[in-house]
Scaffold this motif. Structure first.
Motif, PDB file in Angstrom:
ATOM      1  N   GLU A  18     106.155  13.018 -15.615  1.00 23.87           N
ATOM      2  CA  GLU A  18     106.072  14.623 -15.316  1.00 23.87           C
ATOM      3  C   GLU A  18     107.445  14.847 -14.378  1.00 23.87           C
ATOM      4  O   GLU A  18     107.955  13.969 -13.693  1.00 23.87           O
ATOM      5  N   ARG A  19     107.800  16.453 -14.383  1.00 23.79           N
ATOM      6  CA  ARG A  19     108.602  16.457 -13.412  1.00 23.79           C
ATOM      7  C   ARG A  19     108.125  16.588 -11.897  1.00 23.79           C
ATOM      8  O   ARG A  19     109.006  16.541 -11.205  1.00 23.79           O
ATOM      9  N   SER A  20     106.908  16.736 -11.874  1.00 23.85           N
ATOM     10  CA  SER A  20     106.456  16.579 -10.631  1.00 23.85           C
ATOM     11  C   SER A  20     106.270  15.192  -9.939  1.00 23.85           C
ATOM     12  O   SER A  20     105.576  14.493 -10.502  1.00 23.85           O
ATOM     13  N   ASP A  75     108.368   3.276  -4.410  1.00 19.76           N
ATOM     14  CA  ASP A  75     109.876   3.856  -4.739  1.00 19.76           C
ATOM     15  C   ASP A  75     110.062   4.921  -5.529  1.00 19.76           C
ATOM     16  O   ASP A  75     109.376   5.302  -6.497  1.00 19.76           O
ATOM     17  N   ARG A  76     110.893   5.663  -5.105  1.00 17.37           N
ATOM     18  CA  ARG A  76     111.246   7.083  -5.799  1.00 17.37           C
ATOM     19  C   ARG A  76     112.430   7.086  -6.317  1.00 17.37           C
ATOM     20  O   ARG A  76     113.583   6.484  -5.689  1.00 17.37           O
ATOM     21  N   TYR A  77     112.700   7.375  -7.764  1.00 19.91           N
ATOM     22  CA  TYR A  77     113.868   7.486  -8.265  1.00 19.91           C
ATOM     23  C   TYR A  77     113.918   8.446  -9.271  1.00 19.91           C
ATOM     24  O   TYR A  77     112.982   8.909  -9.542  1.00 19.91           O
ATOM     25  N   THR A  78     115.248   8.634  -9.853  1.00 23.02           N
ATOM     26  CA  THR A  78     115.512   9.598 -11.019  1.00 23.02           C
ATOM     27  C   THR A  78     114.779   9.272 -11.956  1.00 23.02           C
ATOM     28  O   THR A  78     115.080   8.203 -12.805  1.00 23.02           O
ATOM     29  N   ALA A  79     114.111  10.153 -13.063  1.00 22.81           N
ATOM     30  CA  ALA A  79     113.445   9.566 -14.046  1.00 22.81           C
ATOM     31  C   ALA A  79     114.556   9.772 -15.120  1.00 22.81           C
ATOM     32  O   ALA A  79     115.434  10.541 -15.140  1.00 22.81           O
ATOM     33  N   SER A  80     114.555   8.806 -16.161  1.00 24.98           N
ATOM     34  CA  SER A  80     115.588   8.778 -17.314  1.00 24.98           C
ATOM     35  C   SER A  80     114.772   8.615 -18.634  1.00 24.98           C
ATOM     36  O   SER A  80     113.731   8.224 -18.758  1.00 24.98           O
ATOM     37  N   HIS A 119     119.502  11.814 -18.573  1.00 28.21           N
ATOM     38  CA  HIS A 119     118.512  12.310 -17.493  1.00 28.21           C
ATOM     39  C   HIS A 119     117.376  13.175 -17.865  1.00 28.21           C
ATOM     40  O   HIS A 119     117.876  14.235 -18.592  1.00 28.21           O
ATOM     41  N   VAL A 120     116.233  12.951 -17.452  1.00 33.65           N
ATOM     42  CA  VAL A 120     115.112  14.136 -17.818  1.00 33.65           C
ATOM     43  C   VAL A 120     115.382  15.176 -16.866  1.00 33.65           C
ATOM     44  O   VAL A 120     115.494  16.207 -17.075  1.00 33.65           O
ATOM     45  N   ASN A 121     115.638  14.718 -15.701  1.00 28.52           N
ATOM     46  CA  ASN A 121     116.018  15.680 -14.500  1.00 28.52           C
ATOM     47  C   ASN A 121     116.832  15.217 -13.233  1.00 28.52           C
ATOM     48  O   ASN A 121     116.953  13.835 -13.544  1.00 28.52           O
ATOM     49  N   LYS A 122     117.154  15.909 -12.527  1.00 30.03           N
ATOM     50  CA  LYS A 122     118.017  15.382 -11.589  1.00 30.03           C
ATOM     51  C   LYS A 122     117.385  15.024 -10.112  1.00 30.03           C
ATOM     52  O   LYS A 122     117.970  14.771  -8.964  1.00 30.03           O
ATOM     53  N   THR A 123     115.848  15.216 -10.189  1.00 36.79           N
ATOM     54  CA  THR A 123     115.358  15.017  -8.909  1.00 36.79           C
ATOM     55  C   THR A 123     114.880  13.702  -8.997  1.00 36.79           C
ATOM     56  O   THR A 123     114.445  13.264  -9.973  1.00 36.79           O
ATOM     57  N   GLN A 124     114.357  12.979  -7.931  1.00 35.62           N
ATOM     58  CA  GLN A 124     113.669  11.739  -7.732  1.00 35.62           C
ATOM     59  C   GLN A 124     112.085  11.962  -8.027  1.00 35.62           C
ATOM     60  O   GLN A 124     111.226  11.810  -7.247  1.00 35.62           O
ATOM     61  N   MET A 155     102.725  10.412  -9.190  1.00 34.16           N
ATOM     62  CA  MET A 155     102.084   9.443  -8.117  1.00 34.16           C
ATOM     63  C   MET A 155     100.442   9.710  -8.541  1.00 34.16           C
ATOM     64  O   MET A 155     100.129   8.519  -8.488  1.00 34.16           O
ATOM     65  N   ALA A 156     100.042  10.714  -8.729  1.00 33.21           N
ATOM     66  CA  ALA A 156      98.535  10.395  -9.028  1.00 33.21           C
ATOM     67  C   ALA A 156      98.088   9.751 -10.379  1.00 33.21           C
ATOM     68  O   ALA A 156      97.213   8.791 -10.259  1.00 33.21           O
ATOM     69  N   LYS A 157      98.956   9.736 -11.326  1.00 32.69           N
ATOM     70  CA  LYS A 157      99.005   8.928 -12.511  1.00 32.69           C
ATOM     71  C   LYS A 157      99.100   7.498 -12.358  1.00 32.69           C
ATOM     72  O   LYS A 157      98.487   6.658 -12.807  1.00 32.69           O
ATOM     73  N   ALA A 158     100.240   7.136 -11.508  1.00 31.33           N
ATOM     74  CA  ALA A 158     100.421   5.693 -11.206  1.00 31.33           C
ATOM     75  C   ALA A 158      99.240   5.294 -10.254  1.00 31.33           C
ATOM     76  O   ALA A 158      98.920   4.060 -10.731  1.00 31.33           O
ATOM     77  N   LEU A 159      98.698   5.932  -9.233  1.00 27.52           N
ATOM     78  CA  LEU A 159      97.514   5.317  -8.585  1.00 27.52           C
ATOM     79  C   LEU A 159      96.530   5.102  -9.537  1.00 27.52           C
ATOM     80  O   LEU A 159      95.568   4.138  -9.455  1.00 27.52           O
ATOM     81  N   ARG A 160      96.249   6.026 -10.691  1.00 26.69           N
ATOM     82  CA  ARG A 160      95.077   6.054 -11.590  1.00 26.69           C
ATOM     83  C   ARG A 160      95.247   4.621 -12.322  1.00 26.69           C
ATOM     84  O   ARG A 160      94.209   3.722 -12.361  1.00 26.69           O
ATOM     85  N   VAL A 161      96.640   4.421 -12.723  1.00 25.09           N
ATOM     86  CA  VAL A 161      96.603   3.151 -13.502  1.00 25.09           C
ATOM     87  C   VAL A 161      96.419   1.733 -12.634  1.00 25.09           C
ATOM     88  O   VAL A 161      96.060   0.716 -13.164  1.00 25.09           O
TER      89      VAL A 161
END
Length: 356
Positions: free
Chosen positions: A258-260, A223-228, A234-239, A265-271
């Protein structure tokens, strides 16, 4: 213990062969994983290999003494035997130290999950203090740290923060921090000067190699969503934020630091891989019962392991009965007095159980 050491040496020698395998050499990802596992096993495996060599030399020397052969050879054997026995004793004690912590003790990467518990905002602030304490300690040890995820509060605390740690011996030391941590102090939010008791939990998980946890994109949903941030800002306006749900177990991991999106994704997979590996170990706990008996505490987050009393400048580790009146130094990251006391306790326990 001998069986465990034999298994480690066998695996180490398998990895030595793989490092010469053309198929492994042609696969950079596999080569990296093999080199990392080989390096993690090298210290204990090489020492155990030498221990077995010395043991075999002792047996051969004793047989020479009992054979009644050449007097000169017998005299030489009598001179060598005490030296060989002394080396064997030294190697055995060093192996005991390296064995402290069980099968994952040689891992060079781990994940620390710190969560605020009972106590609301004060518990979240205490979780932040623990995070800073461990980060300073890791820096002093020369270990690399990386924030893999966080859920901050408006007052600057953490409902949850996940810290990745990499460095020689990091898991062997930090694993005993798993459990409940209690703080007694006057909170920043307290207006009448009353002492409150709050809590936070710490879980230290061994991070697996990629070859140990086979995770394909078909095994989880994204699931991709806007960070807050705190309060919904809002941290940024991108998902860029990512939420992974493991289909088979229902485990959920989120990352939005991360803004990227790629980095999140890489961090989430690691956890996620780390939590799946921990779940796998829990399933095998019955097989590891002999190792568990040698560990201080169960590693269960519900187990209270330590109290930090700020008014008395006191820290108490309840598992080994240690009390130190230097909390100001310890909370600043100078954890060596506690870590060394835990290692001493473990050494005594192991030496009482295992002998030559």
């Amino acid at each position: 213990m001998r069986k465990q050491l034999d298994q480690k040496l066998t695996r180490f020698e398998e990895l030595e062969k793989q490092l010469l395998d053309p198929g492994v050499l042609a696969d950079p990802a596999r080569m990296t994983a093999v080199m990392r596992e080989h390096g993690a096993l090298a210290k204990i495996s090489l020492k155990y290999r030498r221990f077995r060599e010395v043991n075999a030399q002792i047996v051969e020397t004793q047989e020479m003494l009992e054979s009644g052969g050449d007097p000169e050879l017998k005299e030489l054997a009598e001179m060598e035997l005490p030296e060989l026995r002394a080396e064997r004793e030294l190697l055995w004690n060093e192996l005991l130290d390296l064995t402290i912590g069980g099968d994952d003790a040689m891992r060079t990467r781990c994940v620390m999950e710190i969560r605020g518990g009972t106590g609301g905002d004060e518990a979240a602030l205490f979780a932040r203090d623990l995070f800073e304490m461990y980060r300073h300690y890791c820096t002093a040890k020369g270990w690399k740290t990386e924030v893999l995820g966080m859920n901050p509060t408006e007052l600057g605390g953490f409902k949850e923060v996940i810290l990745g740690v990499e460095g020689d011996g990091c898991y062997a030391e930090l694993q005993y921090e798993s459990g409940g941590h209690r703080v007694q102090r006057v909170p920043e939010t307290e207006t009448k000067g009353r002492i409150h008791t709050s809590a936070a939990t710490v879980a230290v998980l061994a991070e697996p190699e990629d070859v140990e946890i086979n995770l394909s994109p078909d095994d989880y949903t994204i699931d991709r969503y806007t960070a807050s941030g705190p309060g919904g800002q809002h941290v940024n306006k991108t998902q860029s934020a990512v939420r992974l749900t493991h289909t088979a177990t229902g485990l959920v991991v989120e990352c939005q630091d991360e803004r990227s999106q790629h980095k999140n994704m890489a961090k989430a997979l690691r956890v996620l891989k780390t939590r799946l590996y921990e779940a796998k170990l829990e399933e095998e706990e019955a097989k590891r019962a002999d190792v568990r008996k040698n560990q201080i505490g169960s590693g269960d987050r519900s187990e209270r392991i330590r109290t930090y009393n700020f008014p008395e400048n006191r820290v108490t580790d309840h598992r080994i009965g240690l009390t130190l009146y230097k909390l100001d130094s310890i909370i600043a990251g100078n954890l060596d007095p506690i870590m060394e006391a835990i290692r001493d306790y473990q050494r005594r326990e192991l030496r009482d159980q295992f002998s030559l």
